[in-house]
Design a protein around this motif. Structure first.
Motif, short mmCIF file in Angstrom:
data_model
loop_
_atom_site.label_atom_id
_atom_site.label_comp_id
_atom_site.label_asym_id
_atom_site.label_seq_id
_atom_site.Cartn_x
_atom_site.Cartn_y
_atom_site.Cartn_z
N ALA A 122 -8.67 -6.87 -2.45
CA ALA A 122 -7.48 -6.86 -3.32
C ALA A 122 -7.49 -8.16 -4.10
CB ALA A 122 -6.21 -6.74 -2.49
N VAL A 123 -7.53 -8.07 -5.44
CA VAL A 123 -7.68 -9.23 -6.31
C VAL A 123 -6.62 -9.18 -7.39
CG1 VAL A 123 -9.26 -10.54 -7.77
CG2 VAL A 123 -10.16 -9.16 -5.89
N ILE A 156 0.21 -7.97 -10.68
CA ILE A 156 -0.73 -6.85 -10.81
C ILE A 156 -1.89 -7.10 -9.86
CG2 ILE A 156 -1.91 -7.92 -12.77
CD1 ILE A 156 -2.41 -5.04 -13.81
N ILE A 157 -2.28 -6.08 -9.11
CA ILE A 157 -3.33 -6.21 -8.09
C ILE A 157 -4.35 -5.11 -8.30
CG2 ILE A 157 -3.86 -6.18 -5.62
CD1 ILE A 157 -1.02 -7.13 -5.09
N GLY A 158 -5.60 -5.51 -8.39
CA GLY A 158 -6.68 -4.54 -8.44
C GLY A 158 -7.30 -4.36 -7.06
N VAL A 159 -7.58 -3.14 -6.67
CA VAL A 159 -8.19 -2.86 -5.36
C VAL A 159 -9.49 -2.10 -5.60
CG1 VAL A 159 -6.05 -2.91 -4.03
CG2 VAL A 159 -6.75 -0.80 -5.16
N TYR A 167 -7.98 -13.94 -8.72
CA TYR A 167 -7.30 -14.59 -7.59
C TYR A 167 -7.47 -13.69 -6.37
CZ TYR A 167 -3.75 -17.09 -4.92
OH TYR A 167 -3.08 -17.83 -3.96
N PRO A 168 -8.47 -13.95 -5.51
CA PRO A 168 -8.66 -13.14 -4.29
C PRO A 168 -7.42 -13.21 -3.41
CG PRO A 168 -10.58 -14.52 -4.72
CD PRO A 168 -9.50 -14.99 -5.64
N LEU A 169 -6.96 -12.05 -2.98
CA LEU A 169 -5.73 -12.00 -2.20
C LEU A 169 -5.98 -11.56 -0.76
CD1 LEU A 169 -2.66 -12.21 -2.08
CD2 LEU A 169 -2.52 -9.88 -3.02
#
Length: 641
Positions: free
Chosen positions: A429-430, A410-413, A439-441
């Protein structure tokens, strides 16, 4: 004593000081060297000049030549050349009028004013041996309440070009005085101390040291002369008379101020050298502490507190103002403190213009030394030079591998504004790791937040996480252009909306605690039946509120409708909000400084999490174990049906 006649002085020298065989009395004139300014005391006309030579302790130095010469003052009086007692009153006050010879005479680099330094005095005494004279001191300190303290540098081989001094037949064998030298690398780190003869590497260092000294000691000054060869400084509040700009001389005082501030500093460039040296010095001030000092500029504050801003760059301006008032005793306005911070940060991180020229070099350097990382730069106006920076994207190789290996799918933007001189948007995108930590992506800097920029960002992100693309769930705040970008780049992915932002928009028309409680009950319902019951309650309260929520598909915001493949019931985009809050420390920096700050932050964070995970015992992470323990405790009261 303030006044003395010629005959009284002769009587004191002969009878009280036991120089009965007195022939002649000599003294050195104010502002001149010994050989250029020596003058014989012959009558009352010479007394005013003699009184000007009084030192800081009230002493007057005269030179007695013993011999059979007659006293000449009586002959002058009997010959009808009686001196006028009013003549000294007609002479200008040396503090009111600055003569051209005081500063401009090329043969007078010493600028003796009111007293003689102890070391210089001893040199003068030894030099008089060639004249066959002895020295004596007459104490005139009694009744003196206001003594000006002025110190002057004598001519020596490395300071003067006086023909009398260099070519006199009475050359002295004394060694050249070693005056102290100001070291900019160390002396600016402690309180500035000005002293007679202090040497500076250049006139710029002298001006800077003078400014530091003025701010530290709470006074303001006026530059009467401010050139590359000489600098003359007086107290700005010397008296009530206004300063006339462009005039290189002190005008006659017309305000009638009795006690003028005697502060004065005069420095000149040494012969055939870049060295600048203090030649004349009067430090004591009669004026009070200055709360609003014009010498306390934003550039001065930036240079003085450069190390402070290097460590505390996120400090607020009002906090910095309080620090200045406490440490310097000066009230500094908000905008001056703000500009001081901006200039200090520019000194530390460099000009933004220069950083934009190096974005390509930075991108290639990261990809070279961190293999596998994705760094992309997009420019505008390429066909019509000069090109303009448009976007920059970064995803470190370690971030990609860590996400694919052990993070929830799951990624939050989200996006946030930049605060620096060059505005823009920072897209992030985290995700969440196995312990439910952020978790910074990936992250990117774009000019504006719209469909085009979001599409570009998501397209690069999808390429980096392509192996798990089919199971990825995205969460957003429904920003402008982001919903359309999802439909273009990941049309088949599960999309969730942050419930907190839905509630923020909902309460604009339907506010109140009752609406808040029923909204969150509906959003958190695990079953469709429970959700519908809460929606009926909302409809009873307001048909419009029910219609507003019904227009948003339940799969985007209702827990019962979420897809189970991401194994997460997350309803809020808190991971991005938390990361954006961390980025406040760098959002006012230039483009490369922001990218480098985030890169280093991610490296430090990964290392700390690695060390923490290494200490975990068992197969479950602490967050999962905590949830299981809480569920086990609650299940003790359950019954089988």
């Amino acid at each position: 004593m303030d006044e003395i006649c010629y005959f009284n002085l002769v009587d004191i020298v002969k009878n009280e000081l036991n120089y009965g065989d007195l022939g002649e009395i000599w003294f050195r004139r104010h502002g001149l060297s010994l050989f250029a300014g020596r003058k014989q005391l012959q009558s009352d006309q010479d007394i005013p000049l003699l009184m000007e030579t009084k030192d800081i302790n009230g002493y007057i130095i005269v030179y007695a030549i013993l011999g059979a010469a007659e006293v000449r003052g009586q002959e002058r009086i009997e010959g009808g050349e009686e001196s006028s007692g009013d003549e000294s009153d007609n002479e200008s006050d040396p503090d009111d009028v600055l003569s051209e010879g005081d500063l401009d005479d090329e043969d007078d680099d010493d600028l003796f004013t009111e007293n003689v330094d102890e070391e210089i005095s001893s040199i003068v005494h030894r030099g008089l041996k060639g004249l066959g004279g002895d020295s004596l001191a007459v104490n005139e300190n009694e009744g003196q309440d206001d003594i000006e303290h002025e110190y002057l540098v004598d001519n020596d081989a490395d300071l003067v070009s006086s023909e009398d001094e260099l070519h006199s037949e009475h050359d002295s064998d004394d060694e050249v005085i070693n005056y102290p030298v100001f070291n900019p690398n160390t002396d600016f780190q402690r309180p500035i101390e000005l002293s007679l003869g202090l040497k500076f590497p250049s006139v710029y260092i002298f001006r800077k040291a003078l400014r530091y000294h003025a701010v530290e000691n709470g006074y303001d000054y006026y530059l009467l002369h401010n050139g590359s060869e000489r600098v003359s400084v007086y107290c700005r509040h010397r008296c009530k008379c206004p300063w006339v700009k462009g005039r290189g001389k002190l005008g006659a005082c017309t305000c009638g101020e009795k006690k003028k501030c005697s502060y004065k500093v005069h420095a000149k460039k040494c012969s055939e050298k870049e060295t600048f040296q203090i030649r004349s010095l009067r430090l004591p001030h009669n004026c009070g502490w200055i709360d609003h000092n014009s010498k306390c500029t934003s550039l001065y504050l930036a240079e003085r507190y450069l190390d402070y801003w290097r460590l505390e760059s996120e400090t607020k301006v009002d906090t910095f103002q309080k620090k200045l008032l406490k440490e310097l005793g000066i009230e500094v306005g908000y905008y001056k403190a703000y500009y001081a911070k901006e200039k200090a940060l520019k000194m530390i991180y460099g000009e933004a213009d220069e950083q934009y020229k190096r974005v390509w070099d930075y991108a290639e350097t990261v990809k070279k030394h961190n293999e596998g990382s994705s760094v992309f730069v997009q420019l505008g106006n390429v066909e019509k030079p000069p090109p303009v920076f448009k976007r920059m994207y970064m995803c470190l190789d370690a971030c990609k591998k860590g996400f694919l290996a052990g993070c929830r799918p799951i990624i939050g933007v989200d996006g946030c504004h930049l605060k620096g001189s060059y505005p823009g948007q920072l897209l992030t995108a985290v995700s969440k790791d196995a312990n439910c930590n952020i978790y910074p992506l990936a992250w990117a800097i774009v000019k504006v937040e719209n469909r085009d920029s979001w599409t570009w960002f998501l397209d690069l992100l999808v390429k980096d996480i392509e192996p798990t693309l089919g199971n990825i769930t995205f969460m957003s705040n429904r920003q402008k252009g982001l919903v359309e970008a999802f439909a273009t780049v990941v049309p088949n992915a599960e999309i969730r909306y942050c419930c907190r932002h839905i509630w923020s928009n909902f309460k604009l028309n339907w506010a109140g605690e009752a609406y808040k409680q029923i909204f969150w009950k509906a959003a958190r319902a695990y079953t469709k039946e429970e959700f519908e019951e809460h929606m009926k309650e909302i409809k009873k309260m307001s048909v419009g509120a029910h219609a507003y929520l019904s227009d948003i598909p339940t799969k985007h915001w209702c827990r019962h409708a979420f897809n189970t493949r991401c194994k997460s019931s997350m309803m809020l985009n808190n991971c991005c909000e938390s990361f954006n809050n961390t980025l406040k420390k760098c959002r006012d920096k230039a483009v490369l400084s922001i990218m480098e700050w985030i890169r280093r932050y991610c490296m430090r964070r990964m290392f700390m999490k690695w060390e923490g995970a290494d200490k975990v015992e068992g197969n479950l992470m602490p967050a999962a174990l905590k949830q299981l323990n809480r569920a086990a405790k609650e299940s003790r009261n359950y019954q089988l049906l």
